[in-house]
Design a protein around this motif. Structure first.
Motif, PDB file in Angstrom:
ATOM      1  N   GLU A 133     -12.283  -6.612  -6.613  1.00  0.00           N
ATOM      2  CA  GLU A 133     -11.170  -7.418  -6.107  1.00  0.00           C
ATOM      3  C   GLU A 133      -9.940  -6.545  -5.867  1.00  0.00           C
ATOM      4  O   GLU A 133      -8.830  -6.870  -6.266  1.00  0.00           O
ATOM      5  N   LYS A 134     -10.169  -5.432  -5.202  1.00  0.00           N
ATOM      6  CA  LYS A 134      -9.077  -4.470  -5.067  1.00  0.00           C
ATOM      7  C   LYS A 134      -7.995  -4.929  -4.096  1.00  0.00           C
ATOM      8  O   LYS A 134      -8.255  -5.623  -3.121  1.00  0.00           O
ATOM      9  N   GLN A 135      -6.786  -4.520  -4.425  1.00  0.00           N
ATOM     10  CA  GLN A 135      -5.627  -4.748  -3.579  1.00  0.00           C
ATOM     11  C   GLN A 135      -5.390  -3.484  -2.761  1.00  0.00           C
ATOM     12  O   GLN A 135      -5.853  -2.403  -3.129  1.00  0.00           O
ATOM     13  N   SER A 136      -4.632  -3.619  -1.720  1.00  0.00           N
ATOM     14  CA  SER A 136      -4.168  -2.418  -1.029  1.00  0.00           C
ATOM     15  C   SER A 136      -2.993  -1.867  -1.841  1.00  0.00           C
ATOM     16  O   SER A 136      -2.408  -2.572  -2.674  1.00  0.00           O
ATOM     17  N   ILE A 137      -2.653  -0.637  -1.575  1.00  0.00           N
ATOM     18  CA  ILE A 137      -1.504  -0.048  -2.267  1.00  0.00           C
ATOM     19  C   ILE A 137      -0.250  -0.838  -1.920  1.00  0.00           C
ATOM     20  O   ILE A 137       0.588  -1.113  -2.773  1.00  0.00           O
ATOM     21  N   ARG A 138      -0.146  -1.235  -0.665  1.00  0.00           N
ATOM     22  CA  ARG A 138       0.998  -2.035  -0.228  1.00  0.00           C
ATOM     23  C   ARG A 138       1.073  -3.338  -1.016  1.00  0.00           C
ATOM     24  O   ARG A 138       2.138  -3.741  -1.464  1.00  0.00           O
ATOM     25  N   GLU A 139      -0.051  -4.007  -1.224  1.00  0.00           N
ATOM     26  CA  GLU A 139      -0.072  -5.257  -1.993  1.00  0.00           C
ATOM     27  C   GLU A 139       0.347  -5.015  -3.442  1.00  0.00           C
ATOM     28  O   GLU A 139       1.075  -5.812  -4.030  1.00  0.00           O
ATOM     29  N   PHE A 140      -0.136  -3.909  -4.009  1.00  0.00           N
ATOM     30  CA  PHE A 140       0.254  -3.591  -5.381  1.00  0.00           C
ATOM     31  C   PHE A 140       1.771  -3.507  -5.491  1.00  0.00           C
ATOM     32  O   PHE A 140       2.384  -4.101  -6.365  1.00  0.00           O
ATOM     33  N   TRP A 141       2.413  -2.737  -4.580  1.00  0.00           N
ATOM     34  CA  TRP A 141       3.862  -2.550  -4.666  1.00  0.00           C
ATOM     35  C   TRP A 141       4.619  -3.827  -4.347  1.00  0.00           C
ATOM     36  O   TRP A 141       5.685  -4.069  -4.899  1.00  0.00           O
ATOM     37  N   LYS A 142       4.058  -4.654  -3.476  1.00  0.00           N
ATOM     38  CA  LYS A 142       4.703  -5.946  -3.195  1.00  0.00           C
ATOM     39  C   LYS A 142       4.718  -6.822  -4.438  1.00  0.00           C
ATOM     40  O   LYS A 142       5.652  -7.578  -4.678  1.00  0.00           O
ATOM     41  N   ASN A 143       3.651  -6.753  -5.233  1.00  0.00           N
ATOM     42  CA  ASN A 143       3.518  -7.587  -6.429  1.00  0.00           C
ATOM     43  C   ASN A 143       4.142  -6.969  -7.674  1.00  0.00           C
ATOM     44  O   ASN A 143       4.300  -7.639  -8.687  1.00  0.00           O
ATOM     45  N   TYR A 144       4.467  -5.692  -7.613  1.00  0.00           N
ATOM     46  CA  TYR A 144       5.078  -5.016  -8.762  1.00  0.00           C
ATOM     47  C   TYR A 144       6.505  -5.521  -8.889  1.00  0.00           C
ATOM     48  O   TYR A 144       7.272  -5.508  -7.935  1.00  0.00           O
ATOM     49  N   ASN A 145       6.872  -6.013 -10.073  1.00  0.00           N
ATOM     50  CA  ASN A 145       8.186  -6.623 -10.232  1.00  0.00           C
ATOM     51  C   ASN A 145       8.924  -6.058 -11.443  1.00  0.00           C
ATOM     52  O   ASN A 145       8.409  -5.182 -12.147  1.00  0.00           O
ATOM     53  N   ILE A 146      10.104  -6.573 -11.688  1.00  0.00           N
ATOM     54  CA  ILE A 146      10.929  -6.079 -12.790  1.00  0.00           C
ATOM     55  C   ILE A 146      10.226  -6.269 -14.133  1.00  0.00           C
ATOM     56  O   ILE A 146      10.306  -5.411 -15.008  1.00  0.00           O
TER      57      ILE A 146
END
Length: 188
Positions: A133-146
């Motif tokens: 269920e891998k994300q793209s790197i872009r998706e990872f950074w979009k979902n990375y939050n404070i």
């Protein structure tokens, strides 16, 4: 994160590019003997620093007082010594342009902390971008939050060892290291 990542280079080429300004500013600190680390927080002087030092002094049966060495960044309030706190605190601002030379945390602790933080964050990215269920790197950074960053700050700060905190003071307070070495030889 580094400005040299794939995503940051790609963002720069996008129309209407504006550099991301997502930042967290942390205060990292500990005592000279290395056996006490302050929780890395903002707005922590009266709510965390003073009560934590008071508890530490009670446990170690030390006089309840503190010396806080702090750089002279314009963002630091100059009236810290005037605040009513649960213990007496002397606040000493370091001279201008000396932080990198004499501030204990700048002698290696901050760079170690940043390395742990970046390593941990990239490990999380690799976990999320690899597998079924891998994300793209872009998706990872979009979902990375404070909240993710705060959790990584906590875990990375916990990796800083007593030895690391003690070691940084050898350059700026050699007598402390010598007296501890003598004590260790005498008492084991």
């Amino acid at each position: 994160m580094s400005k040299r990542t794939f995503l940051s280079r790609e963002e720069k080429r996008a129309s209407g590019f504006k550099a991301a300004k997502d930042r967290l500013t942390l205060l990292l600190g500990g005592n000279a003997s290395g056996d006490f680390k302050l929780k890395p927080l903002l707005n922590w002087f009266t709510e965390h620093f003073c009560p934590s030092v008071k508890r530490y002094c009670e446990i170690k049966k030390l006089e309840q007082r503190a010396l806080l060495l702090i750089d002279n960044a314009p963002s630091h309030p100059t009236n810290l010594s005037d605040l009513t706190t649960c213990i007496p605190v002397e606040v000493v601002f370091l001279p201008p342009n000396t932080t990198a030379l004499i501030q204990p945390m700048d002698q290696g602790v901050i760079s170690n902390f940043k390395s742990y933080f970046v390593r941990r964050t990239f490990e999380q990215m690799f976990e999320k971008t690899d597998g079924e269920e891998k994300q793209s790197i872009r998706e990872f950074w979009k979902n990375y939050n404070i909240m993710n960053a705060v959790e990584n700050i906590d875990l990375s700060w916990n990796e800083i060892t007593e030895r690391s905190l003690k070691g940084v003071r050898k350059n700026i307070w050699p007598d402390l290291s010598k007296s501890e070495d003598i004590g260790h030889r005498r008492y084991g």
